[in-house]
Design a protein around this motif. Structure first.
Motif, PDB file in Angstrom:
ATOM      1  N   SER A 108      57.908   0.501  32.954  1.00 50.35           N
ATOM      2  CA  SER A 108      59.125   0.889  33.665  1.00 50.35           C
ATOM      3  C   SER A 108      58.931   0.753  35.169  1.00 50.35           C
ATOM      4  O   SER A 108      59.803   0.225  35.876  1.00 50.35           O
ATOM      5  N   MET A 109      57.795   1.236  35.664  1.00 53.27           N
ATOM      6  CA  MET A 109      57.516   1.098  37.086  1.00 53.27           C
ATOM      7  C   MET A 109      57.497  -0.364  37.507  1.00 53.27           C
ATOM      8  O   MET A 109      57.975  -0.724  38.584  1.00 53.27           O
ATOM      9  N   ALA A 110      56.950  -1.207  36.644  1.00 57.17           N
ATOM     10  CA  ALA A 110      56.904  -2.629  36.954  1.00 57.17           C
ATOM     11  C   ALA A 110      58.309  -3.215  37.039  1.00 57.17           C
ATOM     12  O   ALA A 110      58.617  -3.994  37.948  1.00 57.17           O
ATOM     13  N   LEU A 111      59.191  -2.859  36.107  1.00 54.57           N
ATOM     14  CA  LEU A 111      60.540  -3.412  36.143  1.00 54.57           C
ATOM     15  C   LEU A 111      61.343  -2.850  37.304  1.00 54.57           C
ATOM     16  O   LEU A 111      62.153  -3.560  37.909  1.00 54.57           O
ATOM     17  N   TYR A 112      61.144  -1.551  37.634  1.00 58.70           N
ATOM     18  CA  TYR A 112      61.795  -1.002  38.833  1.00 58.70           C
ATOM     19  C   TYR A 112      61.402  -1.824  40.057  1.00 58.70           C
ATOM     20  O   TYR A 112      62.227  -2.161  40.903  1.00 58.70           O
ATOM     21  N   THR A 113      60.109  -2.142  40.163  1.00 57.73           N
ATOM     22  CA  THR A 113      59.636  -2.914  41.306  1.00 57.73           C
ATOM     23  C   THR A 113      60.259  -4.300  41.316  1.00 57.73           C
ATOM     24  O   THR A 113      60.687  -4.795  42.365  1.00 57.73           O
ATOM     25  N   GLU A 151      41.403   2.497  38.735  1.00 54.07           N
ATOM     26  CA  GLU A 151      42.415   2.177  37.742  1.00 54.07           C
ATOM     27  C   GLU A 151      43.742   1.940  38.449  1.00 54.07           C
ATOM     28  O   GLU A 151      44.103   2.661  39.384  1.00 54.07           O
ATOM     29  N   ALA A 152      44.486   0.928  38.001  1.00 60.06           N
ATOM     30  CA  ALA A 152      45.728   0.567  38.669  1.00 60.06           C
ATOM     31  C   ALA A 152      46.740   0.049  37.658  1.00 60.06           C
ATOM     32  O   ALA A 152      46.388  -0.387  36.561  1.00 60.06           O
ATOM     33  N   VAL A 153      48.025   0.096  38.057  1.00 58.23           N
ATOM     34  CA  VAL A 153      49.113  -0.484  37.277  1.00 58.23           C
ATOM     35  C   VAL A 153      49.605  -1.722  38.009  1.00 58.23           C
ATOM     36  O   VAL A 153      49.825  -1.692  39.223  1.00 58.23           O
ATOM     37  N   VAL A 154      49.766  -2.816  37.291  1.00 58.52           N
ATOM     38  CA  VAL A 154      50.303  -4.045  37.876  1.00 58.52           C
ATOM     39  C   VAL A 154      51.824  -3.924  37.932  1.00 58.52           C
ATOM     40  O   VAL A 154      52.499  -3.836  36.903  1.00 58.52           O
ATOM     41  N   LEU A 155      52.372  -3.900  39.142  1.00 63.18           N
ATOM     42  CA  LEU A 155      53.806  -3.728  39.316  1.00 63.18           C
ATOM     43  C   LEU A 155      54.556  -5.056  39.297  1.00 63.18           C
ATOM     44  O   LEU A 155      55.609  -5.180  38.684  1.00 63.18           O
ATOM     45  N   ARG A 156      54.023  -6.031  40.022  1.00 64.69           N
ATOM     46  CA  ARG A 156      54.706  -7.321  40.099  1.00 64.69           C
ATOM     47  C   ARG A 156      53.659  -8.398  40.343  1.00 64.69           C
ATOM     48  O   ARG A 156      52.888  -8.321  41.301  1.00 64.69           O
ATOM     49  N   GLU A 196      51.789  -7.871  34.175  1.00 61.55           N
ATOM     50  CA  GLU A 196      52.749  -6.898  34.709  1.00 61.55           C
ATOM     51  C   GLU A 196      52.945  -5.749  33.723  1.00 61.55           C
ATOM     52  O   GLU A 196      53.021  -5.946  32.511  1.00 61.55           O
ATOM     53  N   GLY A 197      53.028  -4.544  34.302  1.00 66.37           N
ATOM     54  CA  GLY A 197      53.295  -3.374  33.483  1.00 66.37           C
ATOM     55  C   GLY A 197      52.116  -2.864  32.698  1.00 66.37           C
ATOM     56  O   GLY A 197      52.273  -1.987  31.841  1.00 66.37           O
TER      57      GLY A 197
END
Length: 468
Positions: A303-308, A414-419, A445-446
């Protein structure tokens, strides 16, 4: 999520880099002191609305209070009383205060102190809607039907007295415990109703957490990610409602200044659909962008990835001034409706002028000549100040990120790939909460990945990662 770093000093170098003013000139301060004691717009003749039990909701410690409200349940609908600080009562056209405000455009917020639009004697004193103080205000009274739509509006100058100053955490807790203040007991119901309408209009709500900087009382700056409370969203809806009503008034009168955003092009929406598919997010054809985003769980990395990714649909925001006819477009695509800034005149220049237009239209009087003369330059002034504000905010966060990570080069996170792009991606490191670029091809992504900190440049306020 928070992280801290021992104090490195203040943000003086950043202030110098962006040539931010350190103070106000003597003539501006002299006028501010004078009008704080004796405003040129007299209190006599104003409607006495001091009996309204208005309350404010702002971040903790805020002193520049623009807005106070009371929400009444009326049958199946509501009545919103929205008092806005009447900065126009203090600022004489083309005087030192006015000219300095046009140069600044808006208040800039830095961790070690603000760069205010107006001198504190006004912004945190005589013009601010502080509790227990009788203040000059522009009072909007908006009647709202059972479907959440405005059906009648009055706007006039008044005297008001705020009864309480609340912060978001306190209001959220009170609502969850079932004992909200009576003046805002209807805020959840009206706020939810307006949010539903926003989705139907096509408004895009990107529920990304806010990256914040705080602290340093000698213990260091603190970097955090602050999720948005429901109360903040509902409170924002009251401001947005007022801005939409103001925009409609100006459009009907064919004079004013709007906050505008063009519609996203078909290619951008198609690209977003492909991004959703790649993230594993189901997007039926019948569902609009707004409905899709509103239905996502912001706690999920995809969700964070798609928001970005959706920020691509919100490019090109600006200001449109007009008189004697309407511009080609009057809509703010991100809100799904025409919109105008009128609710933050202490902190933003354009609100004072837009408010004067609405006061004149409401009273069936000509818009003042000094307002008409200023309209053409407002889009340029505000766009420049918006750009500066964004650069300053990013610079402050980037500086703290660099301070915090300077001694952790080579470490993994640790990280989340946003875009993701071809050779790098935008990531959100979870602890400490840092948004940065990460080198690497075909990053997912995501998804959560492990990254390595490869470089930190404190002077340039940049950090670099690669996939570990």
């Amino acid at each position: 999520m928070v992280g801290s770093h021992p104090a490195e000093g203040d943000f003086a170098r950043l202030r110098a880099e962006f040539e931010l003013p350190e103070s106000f000139s003597a003539d501006v301060l002299a006028e501010a002191e004078r009008v704080a004691m004796d405003p040129p717009e007299p209190a006599a003749g104003r409607e006495d609305a001091t009996g309204l039990p208005l309350v404010t909701i702002d971040p903790p410690g805020a002193k520049d209070l623009d807005q106070a409200m009371v929400i009444e349940s009326r049958g199946e609908g509501y009545r919103l009383h929205y008092a806005i600080a009447d900065v126009g009562a203090f600022v004489a056209p083309d005087g030192p205060l006015d000219r300095e405000a046009r140069r600044r455009g808006q208040t800039l917020y830095l961790p070690d102190g603000n760069v205010p639009l107006h001198p504190p004697v006004l912004s945190e004193g005589a013009a601010s809607l502080l509790p227990g103080e009788v203040r000059c205000a522009v009072l909007w009274t908006i009647d709202i039907d059972s479907g959440g739509e405005p059906v009648a509006t009055r706007v006039r100058r008044a005297l008001v007295r705020s009864t309480e100053q609340f912060d978001y955490d306190g209001v959220q807790t009170a609502i969850e415990q079932g004992n909200p203040h009576p003046s805002i007991a209807a805020l959840p119901a009206l706020g939810r109703l307006r949010r539903e309408l926003a989705v139907h209009r096509g408004a895009l709500e990107l529920q990304l957490p806010e990256q914040t900087v705080g602290g340093d009382a000698g213990d260091g700056w603190v970097l955090g990610m602050r999720p948005r409370h429901d109360v903040e969203a509902w409170n924002a809806e009251m401001s947005l409602l007022t801005g939409m009503v103001a925009a409609r008034m100006m459009i009907d009168a064919e004079v004013g200044v709007l906050r505008t955003l063009p519609d996203a092009d078909d290619d951008s929406v198609l690209w977003l659909r492909r991004s959703a598919q790649a993230l594993g997010i189901d997007w039926p054809e019948r569902i609009s962008v707004a409905e899709l985003l509103a239905g996502l769980d912001p706690a999920l990395p995809e969700s964070m990835a798609l928001y970005t990714c959706s920020t691509r649909l919100l490019r090109g925001a600006g200001y449109t001034a007009f008189e004697g006819g309407l511009p080609p477009s009057t809509t703010h695509a991100g809100l799904g409706a025409p919109y105008a800034h009128v609710t933050a005149p202490i902190r933003r220049l354009v609100d004072r002028f837009a408010t004067e237009v609405c006061l004149a239209v409401s009273a069936d009087k000509p818009v003042p000549d000094w307002v008409r003369a200023a309209l053409p330059e407002l889009p340029v002034l505000m766009s420049a100040s918006d750009t500066l504000a964004a650069r300053v905010e990013r610079g402050c966060i980037g500086q703290v990120e660099a301070w915090m990570l300077a001694e952790r080069i080579g470490g993994t996170f640790e990280a989340v790939v946003l875009r993701a792009e071809e050779a790098r991606a935008e990531i959100l490191v979870e602890d400490p909460p840092v948004m940065a670029k990460c080198a690497g091809a075909n990053l997912p992504e995501g998804e959560r990945i492990t990254v390595r900190l490869t470089a930190v440049d404190v002077e340039k306020r940049k950090v670099s990662f690669e996939r570990a």
